[in-house]
Structures are given as C-alpha cells and as structure tokens.
Design a protein around this motif. Structure first.
Motif, mmCIF file in Angstrom:
data_model
loop_
_atom_site.group_PDB
_atom_site.id
_atom_site.type_symbol
_atom_site.label_atom_id
_atom_site.label_comp_id
_atom_site.label_asym_id
_atom_site.label_seq_id
_atom_site.Cartn_x
_atom_site.Cartn_y
_atom_site.Cartn_z
ATOM 1 N N ALA A 138 0.824 -1.212 0.000
ATOM 2 C CA ALA A 138 0.000 0.000 0.000
ATOM 3 C C ALA A 138 0.855 1.257 0.000
ATOM 4 O O ALA A 138 0.499 2.276 -0.602
ATOM 5 C CB ALA A 138 -0.924 0.000 1.218
ATOM 6 N N VAL A 139 1.989 1.194 0.688
ATOM 7 C CA VAL A 139 2.920 2.324 0.765
ATOM 8 C C VAL A 139 3.750 2.419 -0.509
ATOM 9 O O VAL A 139 3.921 3.497 -1.088
ATOM 10 C CB VAL A 139 3.842 2.186 1.994
ATOM 11 N N LYS A 140 4.260 1.288 -0.937
ATOM 12 C CA LYS A 140 5.164 1.247 -2.092
ATOM 13 C C LYS A 140 4.523 1.849 -3.336
ATOM 14 O O LYS A 140 5.191 2.491 -4.153
ATOM 15 C CB LYS A 140 5.579 -0.199 -2.352
ATOM 16 N N ALA A 141 3.217 1.667 -3.476
ATOM 17 C CA ALA A 141 2.505 2.156 -4.654
ATOM 18 C C ALA A 141 2.394 3.677 -4.690
ATOM 19 O O ALA A 141 2.097 4.255 -5.744
ATOM 20 C CB ALA A 141 1.108 1.545 -4.701
ATOM 21 N N TYR A 142 2.636 4.344 -3.552
ATOM 22 C CA TYR A 142 2.419 5.795 -3.470
ATOM 23 C C TYR A 142 3.646 6.542 -2.949
ATOM 24 O O TYR A 142 3.680 7.767 -2.970
ATOM 25 C CB TYR A 142 1.215 6.058 -2.557
ATOM 26 N N TYR A 143 4.639 5.820 -2.505
ATOM 27 C CA TYR A 143 5.826 6.394 -1.862
ATOM 28 C C TYR A 143 6.586 7.339 -2.786
ATOM 29 O O TYR A 143 6.756 7.083 -3.976
ATOM 30 C CB TYR A 143 6.736 5.245 -1.419
ATOM 31 N N LEU A 144 7.069 8.444 -2.200
ATOM 32 C CA LEU A 144 7.966 9.360 -2.908
ATOM 33 C C LEU A 144 9.271 9.458 -2.130
ATOM 34 O O LEU A 144 9.283 9.514 -0.899
ATOM 35 C CB LEU A 144 7.333 10.755 -3.025
ATOM 36 N N ALA A 145 10.381 9.504 -2.856
ATOM 37 C CA ALA A 145 11.696 9.589 -2.235
ATOM 38 C C ALA A 145 11.882 10.920 -1.526
ATOM 39 O O ALA A 145 11.238 11.925 -1.854
ATOM 40 C CB ALA A 145 12.781 9.402 -3.295
#
Length: 254
Positions: free
Chosen positions: A211-218
C-alpha cells in the motif's frame, strides 16, 4: 492516472461510479487515506487539486476546501482523513486495519496524538524555518523517541502487529517527509540510525508494504516540492508526465 492538479476554472471530471478521493499529491493527510484505500484493495479514482487555486467544485465535497475528501456516492462526500479512514475500515471490514481490542485502539490514538508535536516541528522546519525554536527540535525528537519506545514495548514488526494497520498508515506519511529535512539543511532533524535503530528498521519495513510502495515518494522528491512551496510557488505538477487524457479540458474564460 495523471498527476495534474486541477485548479480554478477546471471542470470536475465525470463520476465513474467508483469511490473518488480528492487529494493533493504531497499532502500527508491525503496520503493517509490513499494508503488505507490501497491496503483495502479498493477500486477508486484519485483527483488531485491545487490548494492555492482551488477548483470551485471542491467546496461541494469539503466545506473548507481541504483534502482529503471522499466521494462515496455521486455528489455525497465525507472529509478529514481520520473520519474517512475509520469509515473505510468499518464499511469494508475485510482485512481490518484497526485493533480488535478497545484498549489497543485507544493506545493507538494516544500514540498518534503524542506524535503530533513532531509533526508540528516538521512543518515549521520545512516551511517557516525562521520561526524555528530549540524547543521545537526537542519536541521533534521527543516524538521520535516516544515512537521508538512504543515499538520496543509492542515488539512487533509494525505498530499494528505483524502487518501494517491504520496506526501505521496514519503516522507513516510524516515519517516519509521527515527524511527530506536533512536534504533541506535541517541536519538537527536527521533520524540517526545509531540513536533510532528500531525506528529506522521500521521505516525500511514500511517502504516495502504494498500500500505504501505504490504511493511512496523519495526524500529528494519531497525536498524539491518543499523548496518550491517555501518560496511561495509550490510546484504541484512536478510529477505530471502524462497528458490529461481522462479529464475534460479547462473552461475557456469569456
């Protein structure tokens, strides 16, 4: 999906019949609801809006024009991430994200409340650095220390347990942004692995949650947006690389 943020004069995209979340791509509160929608594996549409030049229709869904707002039926919406997320967890009970024990749910809410001092310090450091006071840095680290202490006490991979839950998705968007502060010259806000070993392990674990990986920004991306906002010209569309193929064109001024 386009990353374009709609603004004053832009028309409301047609309603598809799905849940629809109005958000801003860099807003941590909106991210909370995106993560819950992702974790629930719900089919939804995402519409980004420019918070400095808001489209007129956003006030139909959120009286103050704030995000997130969730359109659950055409023309009907609820707003505020906490309200939205509890609603989603209760409306779609498969894979529940809240603890079943009432006491643990209360403890989760207290944990989020105690973390608010760190969030406040972050906003000052990121967007109003000249107002930053030593006690704010102290409050920031108190928040991190309290979080790490709670994780040590719980002894689980995530705050919710072996899987990430609502408490994790509520706190995570801020941790994601905290990582950008050293890149902005705020080294006193660094999350040092020597001091925060358990917390840094948790951060890396959260990055792998689907769920996080799909929306994560560096951190570098958050830093770039923060710099633009701090200068008074937030670059909302810095991630937009696609044509607005699924949205109606902006109205022409008479």
């Amino acid at each position: 999906m386009s990353e374009k943020h709609l603004q004053t004069g832009d028309v409301l995209p047609p309603y598809s019949g799905k849940l629809r979340l109005f958000a801003m791509r860099f807003c941590p509160y909106a991210e909370r609801s995106v993560l819950v929608l992702n974790a629930k594996k719900l089919d939804y549409d995402l519409v980004f809006i420019n918070l400095d030049h808001k489209p007129e229709w956003i006030f139909q869904f959120s009286p103050k024009g704030t995000v997130p707002a969730l359109e659950y039926e055409q023309g009907k919406a609820i707003f505020d991430s906490n309200i939205i997320n509890v609603y989603l967890d209760e409306k779609y009970p498969d894979a529940p994200l809240q603890a079943t024990d009432p006491l643990r749910r209360a403890e989760d809410k207290m944990l989020v409340e105690n973390f608010s001092g760190a969030q406040s310090a972050y906003y000052t450091a990121a967007f109003n650095a000249q107002a930053l006071q030593p006690n704010m840095v102290e409050n920031y680290h108190k928040g991190l220390e309290g979080l790490q202490k709670e994780m040590e006490s719980r002894g689980t991979k995530f705050l919710h347990g072996d899987e990430a839950g609502l408490v994790d998705f509520t706190i995570w968007p801020f941790l994601e942004r905290f990582l950008a502060l050293p890149l902005l010259g705020k080294t006193e806000f660094a999350i040092d692995s020597a001091k925060y070993g358990l917390l840094t392990t948790y951060i890396e674990a959260m990055k792998t949650v689907p769920a996080v990986k799909a929306y994560y920004l560096a951190a570098e991306t958050h830093a770039k947006f923060t710099e633009s906002r701090a200068k008074g010209d937030p670059n909302y569309n810095m991630l937009d690389t696609s044509a607005v193929c699924c949205m109606r064109p902006r109205k022409k001024k008479e």
